[in-house]
Design a protein around this motif. Structure first.
Motif, PDB file in Angstrom:
ATOM      1  N   ALA A   1       0.838  -1.204   0.000  1.00 47.13           N
ATOM      2  CA  ALA A   1       0.000   0.000   0.000  1.00 47.13           C
ATOM      3  C   ALA A   1       0.871   1.252   0.000  1.00 47.13           C
ATOM      4  N   GLU A   2       1.903   1.227   0.798  1.00 48.62           N
ATOM      5  CA  GLU A   2       2.819   2.372   0.872  1.00 48.62           C
ATOM      6  C   GLU A   2       3.525   2.605  -0.459  1.00 48.62           C
ATOM      7  N   LEU A   3       4.071   1.561  -1.047  1.00 49.48           N
ATOM      8  CA  LEU A   3       4.818   1.693  -2.301  1.00 49.48           C
ATOM      9  C   LEU A   3       3.932   2.071  -3.482  1.00 49.48           C
ATOM     10  N   LEU A   4       2.723   1.543  -3.501  1.00 52.38           N
ATOM     11  CA  LEU A   4       1.800   1.825  -4.602  1.00 52.38           C
ATOM     12  C   LEU A   4       1.025   3.120  -4.379  1.00 52.38           C
ATOM     13  N   GLU A   5       1.175   3.674  -3.180  1.00 54.28           N
ATOM     14  CA  GLU A   5       0.496   4.915  -2.805  1.00 54.28           C
ATOM     15  C   GLU A   5      -1.019   4.816  -2.967  1.00 54.28           C
ATOM     16  N   ILE A   6      -1.550   3.705  -2.441  1.00 55.76           N
ATOM     17  CA  ILE A   6      -2.996   3.530  -2.408  1.00 55.76           C
ATOM     18  C   ILE A   6      -3.385   3.068  -1.005  1.00 55.76           C
ATOM     19  N   GLU A   7      -4.635   3.254  -0.688  1.00 58.38           N
ATOM     20  CA  GLU A   7      -5.128   2.916   0.648  1.00 58.38           C
ATOM     21  C   GLU A   7      -5.011   1.409   0.909  1.00 58.38           C
ATOM     22  N   PRO A   8      -4.694   1.036   2.148  1.00 54.75           N
ATOM     23  CA  PRO A   8      -4.570  -0.388   2.479  1.00 54.75           C
ATOM     24  C   PRO A   8      -5.810  -1.211   2.103  1.00 54.75           C
ATOM     25  N   ILE A   9      -6.992  -0.643   2.267  1.00 52.56           N
ATOM     26  CA  ILE A   9      -8.203  -1.396   1.915  1.00 52.56           C
ATOM     27  C   ILE A   9      -8.260  -1.637   0.405  1.00 52.56           C
ATOM     28  N   SER A  10      -7.774  -0.689  -0.383  1.00 41.12           N
ATOM     29  CA  SER A  10      -7.751  -0.862  -1.841  1.00 41.12           C
ATOM     30  C   SER A  10      -6.752  -1.946  -2.235  1.00 41.12           C
ATOM     31  N   VAL A  11      -5.609  -1.980  -1.556  1.00 40.72           N
ATOM     32  CA  VAL A  11      -4.628  -3.034  -1.814  1.00 40.72           C
ATOM     33  C   VAL A  11      -5.227  -4.384  -1.453  1.00 40.72           C
ATOM     34  N   SER A  12      -5.917  -4.436  -0.321  1.00 39.66           N
ATOM     35  CA  SER A  12      -6.530  -5.684   0.114  1.00 39.66           C
ATOM     36  C   SER A  12      -7.526  -6.193  -0.920  1.00 39.66           C
ATOM     37  N   ARG A  13      -8.343  -5.301  -1.455  1.00 42.57           N
ATOM     38  CA  ARG A  13      -9.327  -5.705  -2.474  1.00 42.57           C
ATOM     39  C   ARG A  13      -8.648  -6.155  -3.764  1.00 42.57           C
ATOM     40  N   LEU A  14      -7.609  -5.432  -4.167  1.00 50.51           N
ATOM     41  CA  LEU A  14      -6.860  -5.823  -5.359  1.00 50.51           C
ATOM     42  C   LEU A  14      -6.211  -7.189  -5.155  1.00 50.51           C
ATOM     43  N   LEU A  15      -5.655  -7.409  -3.983  1.00 52.90           N
ATOM     44  CA  LEU A  15      -5.056  -8.707  -3.674  1.00 52.90           C
ATOM     45  C   LEU A  15      -6.111  -9.813  -3.644  1.00 52.90           C
ATOM     46  N   ASP A  16      -7.297  -9.498  -3.128  1.00 55.77           N
ATOM     47  CA  ASP A  16      -8.390 -10.483  -3.139  1.00 55.77           C
ATOM     48  C   ASP A  16      -8.656 -10.955  -4.561  1.00 55.77           C
ATOM     49  N   ARG A  17      -8.789  -9.991  -5.480  1.00 55.37           N
ATOM     50  CA  ARG A  17      -9.068 -10.334  -6.882  1.00 55.37           C
ATOM     51  C   ARG A  17      -7.911 -11.119  -7.503  1.00 55.37           C
ATOM     52  N   MET A  18      -6.693 -10.710  -7.200  1.00 52.50           N
ATOM     53  CA  MET A  18      -5.531 -11.395  -7.766  1.00 52.50           C
ATOM     54  C   MET A  18      -5.369 -12.794  -7.184  1.00 52.50           C
ATOM     55  N   GLU A  19      -5.701 -12.956  -5.918  1.00 54.01           N
ATOM     56  CA  GLU A  19      -5.631 -14.276  -5.302  1.00 54.01           C
ATOM     57  C   GLU A  19      -6.698 -15.194  -5.898  1.00 54.01           C
ATOM     58  N   GLU A  20      -7.910 -14.688  -6.061  1.00 55.75           N
ATOM     59  CA  GLU A  20      -8.992 -15.467  -6.665  1.00 55.75           C
ATOM     60  C   GLU A  20      -8.654 -15.903  -8.089  1.00 55.75           C
TER      61      GLU A  20
ATOM     62  N   THR B   1       2.528 -16.554  -7.642  1.00 59.95           N
ATOM     63  CA  THR B   1       2.336 -17.961  -7.998  1.00 59.95           C
ATOM     64  C   THR B   1       3.140 -18.255  -9.263  1.00 59.95           C
ATOM     65  N   ALA B   2       3.191 -19.513  -9.651  1.00 64.84           N
ATOM     66  CA  ALA B   2       3.870 -19.887 -10.901  1.00 64.84           C
ATOM     67  C   ALA B   2       3.221 -19.166 -12.079  1.00 64.84           C
ATOM     68  N   LYS B   3       1.897 -19.039 -12.049  1.00 59.52           N
ATOM     69  CA  LYS B   3       1.182 -18.310 -13.096  1.00 59.52           C
ATOM     70  C   LYS B   3       1.697 -16.876 -13.199  1.00 59.52           C
ATOM     71  N   ALA B   4       1.888 -16.224 -12.061  1.00 62.61           N
ATOM     72  CA  ALA B   4       2.362 -14.841 -12.042  1.00 62.61           C
ATOM     73  C   ALA B   4       3.784 -14.748 -12.573  1.00 62.61           C
ATOM     74  N   LEU B   5       4.636 -15.670 -12.168  1.00 62.70           N
ATOM     75  CA  LEU B   5       6.025 -15.633 -12.619  1.00 62.70           C
ATOM     76  C   LEU B   5       6.127 -15.840 -14.124  1.00 62.70           C
ATOM     77  N   ASP B   6       5.316 -16.756 -14.654  1.00 66.07           N
ATOM     78  CA  ASP B   6       5.305 -16.972 -16.106  1.00 66.07           C
ATOM     79  C   ASP B   6       4.813 -15.731 -16.834  1.00 66.07           C
ATOM     80  N   ALA B   7       3.721 -15.171 -16.358  1.00 62.47           N
ATOM     81  CA  ALA B   7       3.134 -13.993 -17.001  1.00 62.47           C
ATOM     82  C   ALA B   7       4.040 -12.776 -16.872  1.00 62.47           C
TER      83      ALA B   7
END
Length: 161
Positions: free
Chosen positions: A58-77, A98-104
């Protein structure tokens, strides 16, 4: 008067517009993989800093922690990242690609490079260096005396292409 001579009065608009069209072109290319510009920014951080905490993201991306959490939820799903409890504090969540992320990552990094080359067509190597130096100077000048904030951005851009 000096501002008008070089078009500097339009600097903010030009930087904004350049960022907007870069992001748009990137999303056109990477969209087929299901990666938005926001996903890409987060994915780069997670790949380069495996085990990064949600708070640090959240700090590095300069977005609110709740927004990072939601983005991570979607990326995890979607199978891009996995969350793990930190070894030293089970309340802290760390993020791993994940392996998918590393490949992409490698495919999308190449796409980003193509977009940058397209954007810089007709710009000489010397002009490219000058542009990067000027943008780094602007970032440093406006980082409110926090060289770490400016350095993180400029260093990251060199690392992440």
């Amino acid at each position: 008067m000096a501002l008008m001579n070089y078009g500097i009065d339009r600097l903010g608009f030009l930087i904004h517009d350049a960022a907007r069209v870069l992001r748009k072109r990137f999303e056109e290319r990477a969209g087929s993989l299901g990666v938005s510009a926001a996903h890409w920014r987060l994915l780069v951080r997670v790949v380069k800093e495996e085990g990064i905490t949600q708070a640090r993201l959240a700090e590095l991306l300069e977005i609110e922690p709740i927004s990072v959490s939601r983005l991570l939820d979607r990326m995890e799903e979607s199978g891009w990242i996995e969350r793990r409890a930190a070894a030293n504090d089970r309340r802290v969540r760390t993020i791993f690609p994940t392996a998918k992320a590393l490949d992409a990552y490698h495919v999308v990094k190449g796409m980003a490079g193509e977009v940058y080359e397209e954007a810089l067509a007709g710009v000489s190597p010397d002009e490219r260096r000058d542009l990067i130096r000027a943008l780094e100077a602007i970032t440093l000048n406006l980082s409110d005396g926090d060289p770490a904030a400016a350095t993180a951005t400029t260093t990251d851009n060199r690392k992440y292409g």
